[in-house]
Structures are given as C-alpha cells and as structure tokens.
Design a protein around this motif. Sequence first.
Motif, PDB file in Angstrom:
ATOM      1  N   MET A  73     -20.826 -60.895  -3.647  1.00 33.92           N
ATOM      2  CA  MET A  73     -19.396 -60.476  -3.138  1.00 33.92           C
ATOM      3  C   MET A  73     -18.551 -60.529  -4.446  1.00 33.92           C
ATOM      4  O   MET A  73     -17.241 -59.965  -4.124  1.00 33.92           O
ATOM      5  CB  MET A  73     -18.933 -61.494  -2.245  1.00 33.92           C
ATOM      6  CG  MET A  73     -20.143 -61.584  -1.075  1.00 33.92           C
ATOM      7  SD  MET A  73     -20.194 -59.830  -0.021  1.00 33.92           S
ATOM      8  CE  MET A  73     -18.760 -59.798   0.694  1.00 33.92           C
ATOM      9  N   ASN A  74     -18.910 -61.348  -5.324  1.00 32.81           N
ATOM     10  CA  ASN A  74     -17.846 -61.531  -6.788  1.00 32.81           C
ATOM     11  C   ASN A  74     -18.766 -61.638  -7.830  1.00 32.81           C
ATOM     12  O   ASN A  74     -19.608 -62.331  -7.804  1.00 32.81           O
ATOM     13  CB  ASN A  74     -16.739 -62.723  -6.410  1.00 32.81           C
ATOM     14  CG  ASN A  74     -17.399 -63.810  -5.760  1.00 32.81           C
ATOM     15  OD1 ASN A  74     -18.159 -64.715  -6.563  1.00 32.81           O
ATOM     16  ND2 ASN A  74     -17.540 -63.943  -4.481  1.00 32.81           N
ATOM     17  N   LEU A  75     -18.075 -61.232  -9.076  1.00 33.48           N
ATOM     18  CA  LEU A  75     -18.723 -61.546 -10.421  1.00 33.48           C
ATOM     19  C   LEU A  75     -17.708 -61.948 -11.248  1.00 33.48           C
ATOM     20  O   LEU A  75     -16.450 -61.588 -11.353  1.00 33.48           O
ATOM     21  CB  LEU A  75     -19.178 -60.111 -10.578  1.00 33.48           C
ATOM     22  CG  LEU A  75     -20.350 -59.272 -10.037  1.00 33.48           C
ATOM     23  CD1 LEU A  75     -20.611 -57.758 -10.443  1.00 33.48           C
ATOM     24  CD2 LEU A  75     -21.564 -60.121 -10.465  1.00 33.48           C
ATOM     25  N   ALA A  76     -18.338 -62.537 -12.413  1.00 36.11           N
ATOM     26  CA  ALA A  76     -17.628 -62.816 -13.489  1.00 36.11           C
ATOM     27  C   ALA A  76     -18.578 -62.652 -14.775  1.00 36.11           C
ATOM     28  O   ALA A  76     -19.983 -62.941 -14.650  1.00 36.11           O
ATOM     29  CB  ALA A  76     -16.906 -64.164 -13.637  1.00 36.11           C
ATOM     30  N   LEU A  77     -18.040 -62.192 -15.876  1.00 36.52           N
ATOM     31  CA  LEU A  77     -18.797 -61.909 -17.061  1.00 36.52           C
ATOM     32  C   LEU A  77     -18.345 -62.690 -18.397  1.00 36.52           C
ATOM     33  O   LEU A  77     -17.254 -62.855 -18.537  1.00 36.52           O
ATOM     34  CB  LEU A  77     -18.500 -60.408 -17.568  1.00 36.52           C
ATOM     35  CG  LEU A  77     -19.389 -59.760 -18.506  1.00 36.52           C
ATOM     36  CD1 LEU A  77     -20.947 -59.680 -18.405  1.00 36.52           C
ATOM     37  CD2 LEU A  77     -19.137 -58.099 -18.594  1.00 36.52           C
ATOM     38  N   ALA A  78     -19.534 -63.130 -18.816  1.00 39.01           N
ATOM     39  CA  ALA A  78     -19.034 -63.909 -20.079  1.00 39.01           C
ATOM     40  C   ALA A  78     -20.414 -63.879 -21.146  1.00 39.01           C
ATOM     41  O   ALA A  78     -21.402 -64.058 -20.963  1.00 39.01           O
ATOM     42  CB  ALA A  78     -19.194 -65.711 -19.984  1.00 39.01           C
ATOM     43  N   GLY A  79     -20.053 -62.669 -22.163  1.00 37.16           N
ATOM     44  CA  GLY A  79     -21.086 -62.277 -23.024  1.00 37.16           C
ATOM     45  C   GLY A  79     -22.231 -61.688 -22.169  1.00 37.16           C
ATOM     46  O   GLY A  79     -22.032 -60.692 -21.612  1.00 37.16           O
ATOM     47  N   ASP A  80     -23.342 -62.273 -22.234  1.00 43.37           N
ATOM     48  CA  ASP A  80     -24.485 -61.663 -21.609  1.00 43.37           C
ATOM     49  C   ASP A  80     -24.910 -62.346 -20.553  1.00 43.37           C
ATOM     50  O   ASP A  80     -26.050 -62.079 -19.876  1.00 43.37           O
ATOM     51  CB  ASP A  80     -25.884 -61.561 -22.560  1.00 43.37           C
ATOM     52  CG  ASP A  80     -26.360 -62.774 -23.212  1.00 43.37           C
ATOM     53  OD1 ASP A  80     -25.481 -63.782 -22.662  1.00 43.37           O
ATOM     54  OD2 ASP A  80     -27.351 -63.067 -23.738  1.00 43.37           O
ATOM     55  N   ALA A  83     -22.039 -64.239 -13.697  1.00 47.04           N
ATOM     56  CA  ALA A  83     -22.161 -65.244 -12.641  1.00 47.04           C
ATOM     57  C   ALA A  83     -21.672 -64.493 -11.233  1.00 47.04           C
ATOM     58  O   ALA A  83     -20.752 -63.547 -11.260  1.00 47.04           O
ATOM     59  CB  ALA A  83     -21.025 -66.077 -12.887  1.00 47.04           C
ATOM     60  N   ALA A  84     -22.831 -64.524 -10.281  1.00 49.35           N
ATOM     61  CA  ALA A  84     -22.532 -63.768  -9.116  1.00 49.35           C
ATOM     62  C   ALA A  84     -22.488 -64.744  -8.085  1.00 49.35           C
ATOM     63  O   ALA A  84     -23.434 -65.602  -7.856  1.00 49.35           O
ATOM     64  CB  ALA A  84     -23.906 -63.067  -8.881  1.00 49.35           C
ATOM     65  N   GLY A  85     -21.499 -64.420  -7.155  1.00 51.73           N
ATOM     66  CA  GLY A  85     -21.314 -65.234  -5.930  1.00 51.73           C
ATOM     67  C   GLY A  85     -22.146 -64.557  -4.813  1.00 51.73           C
ATOM     68  O   GLY A  85     -21.776 -63.252  -4.380  1.00 51.73           O
ATOM     69  N   LEU A  92     -26.427 -67.560 -11.750  1.00 51.24           N
ATOM     70  CA  LEU A  92     -26.484 -66.932 -12.987  1.00 51.24           C
ATOM     71  C   LEU A  92     -27.394 -65.950 -13.558  1.00 51.24           C
ATOM     72  O   LEU A  92     -28.557 -65.985 -13.151  1.00 51.24           O
ATOM     73  CB  LEU A  92     -26.318 -68.061 -14.189  1.00 51.24           C
ATOM     74  CG  LEU A  92     -25.078 -69.038 -14.155  1.00 51.24           C
ATOM     75  CD1 LEU A  92     -25.293 -70.000 -15.230  1.00 51.24           C
ATOM     76  CD2 LEU A  92     -23.810 -68.263 -14.075  1.00 51.24           C
ATOM     77  N   LEU A  93     -26.890 -64.854 -14.115  1.00 54.82           N
ATOM     78  CA  LEU A  93     -28.140 -63.696 -14.403  1.00 54.82           C
ATOM     79  C   LEU A  93     -27.948 -63.637 -15.894  1.00 54.82           C
ATOM     80  O   LEU A  93     -26.654 -63.685 -16.567  1.00 54.82           O
ATOM     81  CB  LEU A  93     -27.813 -62.466 -13.769  1.00 54.82           C
ATOM     82  CG  LEU A  93     -28.012 -62.434 -12.261  1.00 54.82           C
ATOM     83  CD1 LEU A  93     -27.531 -61.260 -11.726  1.00 54.82           C
ATOM     84  CD2 LEU A  93     -29.301 -62.802 -11.843  1.00 54.82           C
ATOM     85  N   ARG A  94     -28.702 -63.313 -16.738  1.00 59.77           N
ATOM     86  CA  ARG A  94     -28.621 -63.072 -18.187  1.00 59.77           C
ATOM     87  C   ARG A  94     -29.117 -61.840 -18.420  1.00 59.77           C
ATOM     88  O   ARG A  94     -30.431 -61.351 -17.809  1.00 59.77           O
ATOM     89  CB  ARG A  94     -29.508 -64.000 -19.062  1.00 59.77           C
ATOM     90  CG  ARG A  94     -29.501 -63.517 -20.511  1.00 59.77           C
ATOM     91  CD  ARG A  94     -29.994 -64.596 -21.453  1.00 59.77           C
ATOM     92  NE  ARG A  94     -29.081 -65.514 -21.889  1.00 59.77           N
ATOM     93  CZ  ARG A  94     -29.210 -66.967 -21.857  1.00 59.77           C
ATOM     94  NH1 ARG A  94     -30.333 -67.304 -21.315  1.00 59.77           N
ATOM     95  NH2 ARG A  94     -28.083 -67.655 -22.006  1.00 59.77           N
ATOM     96  N   PHE A  95     -28.598 -60.863 -18.961  1.00 57.24           N
ATOM     97  CA  PHE A  95     -29.150 -59.435 -19.235  1.00 57.24           C
ATOM     98  C   PHE A  95     -29.099 -59.170 -20.702  1.00 57.24           C
ATOM     99  O   PHE A  95     -28.028 -59.505 -21.448  1.00 57.24           O
ATOM    100  CB  PHE A  95     -28.256 -58.243 -18.561  1.00 57.24           C
ATOM    101  CG  PHE A  95     -26.730 -58.170 -18.949  1.00 57.24           C
ATOM    102  CD1 PHE A  95     -26.386 -57.366 -19.880  1.00 57.24           C
ATOM    103  CD2 PHE A  95     -25.903 -59.134 -18.294  1.00 57.24           C
ATOM    104  CE1 PHE A  95     -25.060 -57.202 -20.185  1.00 57.24           C
ATOM    105  CE2 PHE A  95     -24.506 -58.918 -18.646  1.00 57.24           C
ATOM    106  CZ  PHE A  95     -23.982 -58.045 -19.602  1.00 57.24           C
ATOM    107  N   GLN A  96     -30.042 -58.554 -21.158  1.00 58.29           N
ATOM    108  CA  GLN A  96     -30.063 -58.049 -22.866  1.00 58.29           C
ATOM    109  C   GLN A  96     -30.483 -56.455 -22.852  1.00 58.29           C
ATOM    110  O   GLN A  96     -31.419 -56.477 -22.304  1.00 58.29           O
ATOM    111  CB  GLN A  96     -31.022 -58.927 -23.388  1.00 58.29           C
ATOM    112  CG  GLN A  96     -30.733 -60.337 -23.424  1.00 58.29           C
ATOM    113  CD  GLN A  96     -31.882 -61.147 -24.067  1.00 58.29           C
ATOM    114  OE1 GLN A  96     -32.967 -61.089 -23.593  1.00 58.29           O
ATOM    115  NE2 GLN A  96     -31.297 -62.367 -24.802  1.00 58.29           N
ATOM    116  N   VAL A 160     -15.094 -66.594  -8.694  1.00 60.71           N
ATOM    117  CA  VAL A 160     -15.560 -67.295  -9.751  1.00 60.71           C
ATOM    118  C   VAL A 160     -14.762 -66.411 -11.005  1.00 60.71           C
ATOM    119  O   VAL A 160     -14.889 -65.306 -11.110  1.00 60.71           O
ATOM    120  CB  VAL A 160     -17.140 -66.997  -9.643  1.00 60.71           C
ATOM    121  CG1 VAL A 160     -17.672 -65.650  -9.996  1.00 60.71           C
ATOM    122  CG2 VAL A 160     -17.979 -67.707 -10.832  1.00 60.71           C
ATOM    123  N   CYS A 161     -14.818 -67.471 -12.000  1.00 61.78           N
ATOM    124  CA  CYS A 161     -14.296 -67.023 -13.431  1.00 61.78           C
ATOM    125  C   CYS A 161     -14.600 -68.053 -14.464  1.00 61.78           C
ATOM    126  O   CYS A 161     -14.813 -69.265 -14.294  1.00 61.78           O
ATOM    127  CB  CYS A 161     -12.588 -66.883 -13.433  1.00 61.78           C
ATOM    128  SG  CYS A 161     -11.689 -68.341 -13.099  1.00 61.78           S
TER     129      CYS A 161
END
Length: 417
Positions: A73-80, A83-85, A92-96, A160-161
């Motif tokens: 329902m909500n997202l925040a992005l920090a580098g790779d 954060a997913a609500g 927390l997900l990590r993508f590369q 989330v932020c």
Amino acid sequence: MGRRRAPELYRAPFPLYALQVDPSTGLLIAAGGGGAAKTGIKNGVHFLQLERINGRLSASLLHSHDTETRATMNLALAGDILAAGQDAHCQLLRFQAHQQKGNKAEKAGSKEQGPRQRKGAAPAEKKGGAETQHEGLELRVENLQAVQTDFSSDPLQKVVCFNHDNTLLATGGTDGYVRVWKVPSLEKVLEFKAHEGEIEDLALGPDGKLVTVGRDLKASVWQKDQLVTQLHWQENGPTFSSTPYRYQACRFGQVPDQPAGLRLFTVQIPHKRLRQPPPCYLTAWDGSNFLPLRTKSCGHEVVSCLDVSESGTFLGLGTVTGSVAIYIAFSLQCLYYVREAHGIVVTDVAFLPEKGRGPELLGSHETALFSVAVDSRCQLHLLPSRRSVPVWLLLLLCVGLIIVTILLLQSAFPGFL
C-alpha cells in the motif's frame, strides 16, 4: 486548463497503490494487489524499465516480485532498498540491477520470443530472491527483514519514509503511533503517540525534524519524541466558521538555487464530505521556523496524494476523482491539469528524478510526473519546457526602445537635444 488526455505508460494485472522511481537505474517501481481476499487478483511489486523510443518515454516490465497474500500500500526508496507497507507490516526488499556480460546476455537473448516478450509475465520466483534477465539487464530482488509496525484493532501501516542518510525509517499507521527503525536490521529505536487516530502522512527533514499529519485535524513537528510546534495553516489563509479542515499530506522540498533552503508543503482538505464541497488548499511553510508563507486553493476536488520534485521546483497532486495536476512550488500556481485522468482515486504520484538517468529520459520536457490508481494504470504527465526570453535579449530590446524614443522625440521637437 482544457480537457486533455495523459498517455498510459503501463497497465498492471492488479490495483496500483504505490510508486517510486530509482534515479540511478531509471527503474519505475509500482506496487499493489488485491490483498488477502481470494479473488484471483495477485499481489506484487513490478519493476519497469524506462526507455526513450523514437523520442517517447516508454515502460516495459523488467521484473515481477510476488508478495503472496500481501498487497503493498505504500513505498519508500533508499538506494537499492525498498520499504514496502503490507497490511500491518513493513517489508524491506533489496534489488540489484546490472548489465550482463557478453555470452550470458546472448544466452538470455536467445530465449526471447520477439518484442512482445517484454510485456509478458515474469518468471516464477525463487525462494529468498529471484533473478530476471531482460535485454542485457539483470535484476535480482530479495526479501530482507520484516516487522510489524501498527498494532490497532484493525492494523494498517499507512506511510513509511527514510531519513536523509537512509539509516533510519519512520512508519505511521491507524494506531496513531510513530515508530522509527534502524535500516536494514529494523531494530526499533523510537516509539511515541503522535495523533489520536490515524496518521495520514509523515515527512522527515534533513535536520532530523519529523512532521506528522493525522485525522485528528492536527499537524505536528517533532524532534525525536518531543513536540516542537503545531502547524496552523489558516494564520495567513482563509478563515471558515463552520467547515473543519484536516491535513491530508506533507512533504519537505528544497528551495531552488538555495542549497541550504528548505520548504514544507502541506495539503488541507475538508474533514467531511459535503454536497457542495469547499476548496482544498496548498500551503508552503518555512522549513526552519514552520511559519506559513503562502496558501492557495487547489480546486474543489479532494486531494489524495502529494509529491515534490527533486529540486523543489514542482508539486504533483492526485485527487480522489482521478485528476492529476502539477504546480510550481514558489507561487503555488497550477501549470498542468488533467481532469479525471484515471476516473478513480489516484493513489500515488512520483516525479522523474532530475539526477542519474532523469535528464536522459526527460528529453526536452521540463518535468515528468507518473501517477497510479486503483484502475491498475500508470500514466505519464509531461510538462513542456516553458519558453523564456534571455536576459541579454531583454536588455537589447530596452536599449533599442530608448534609442527609438529619443529619435522620435528629436524628430517631433528639433530642439529636444
């Protein structure tokens, strides 16, 4: 402000609720789903590759990350790290993403079945993470930590932020508590009651101050768990005797051409739905003393979401009736408006970043705004570059005008000079 159509960039197989753009890779990340109900509607996070093809911006599905029974329902992005609500939890997900090497890319390319393969379903997920290969680009997504962030009787994380250096993230939900977590361990470092009832939005400033807005009609500024001040938007705006307003969204933004400058932007909407709805309002605040600088009406459609461009130049708005607008931040003037672009509530908007791959993807336009809605569509909103007259040309015209005026006066009055 005539009627216009926004191009559809992508259509997902589920309702879309959240949106982020990764500046380094140019990936557009859209998430949503049908939730835990057994309706056959999947839940997932889609990673879309943005490209310019024949002068136009296009998006194609690069990777689909299955979130099982949990809609994001909500997202925040920090580098790779993403954060997913998801319901009462934060995942927390990590993508590369990286380019494949020679023969590996050729091997992956041999499995393609023509250009339509780009919009087909992504391969099945692997336990603990998944890899997708796409035209020389390889993407791997893995689940990291998850934690429950809301504890009401009907728990739901609503926002989330991350902080400015991506070491902490703050969450808010229906129980009215703000909780701050370390990244990526998700160890809780702070918890306090911010509002009576739901938290609608929150924003973390670079100086560590936290702004929260809630359904209790309050907007508060915090230093850790200590209340610094309450916001009062009507101090330099309109006054109403019988129409209560509440804060719907808040975002920090830079002041263009002032590296140390900071602004806060909030949206105020009527607390109750009325047959003849009063206008909603945008307010710009000084980011240091939190005094209101300017308040302007943004129409009678109820605003559902807000975003600020990376440089702080533009504001993006979505409404519950599906309209999308772009405002200029310093004057709160509307520059772009599409009525009922989606026809249903706009759940999130996000600007194309102005760094990384942003300028390459933007082309000749001044800014680009993406919007998603419950109708499963992601749309693109482009603001053409505003024509401006160079300063040197203005000076030349002024000098020319002075010379022409002198010559006319000299001819009319021979003894003028």
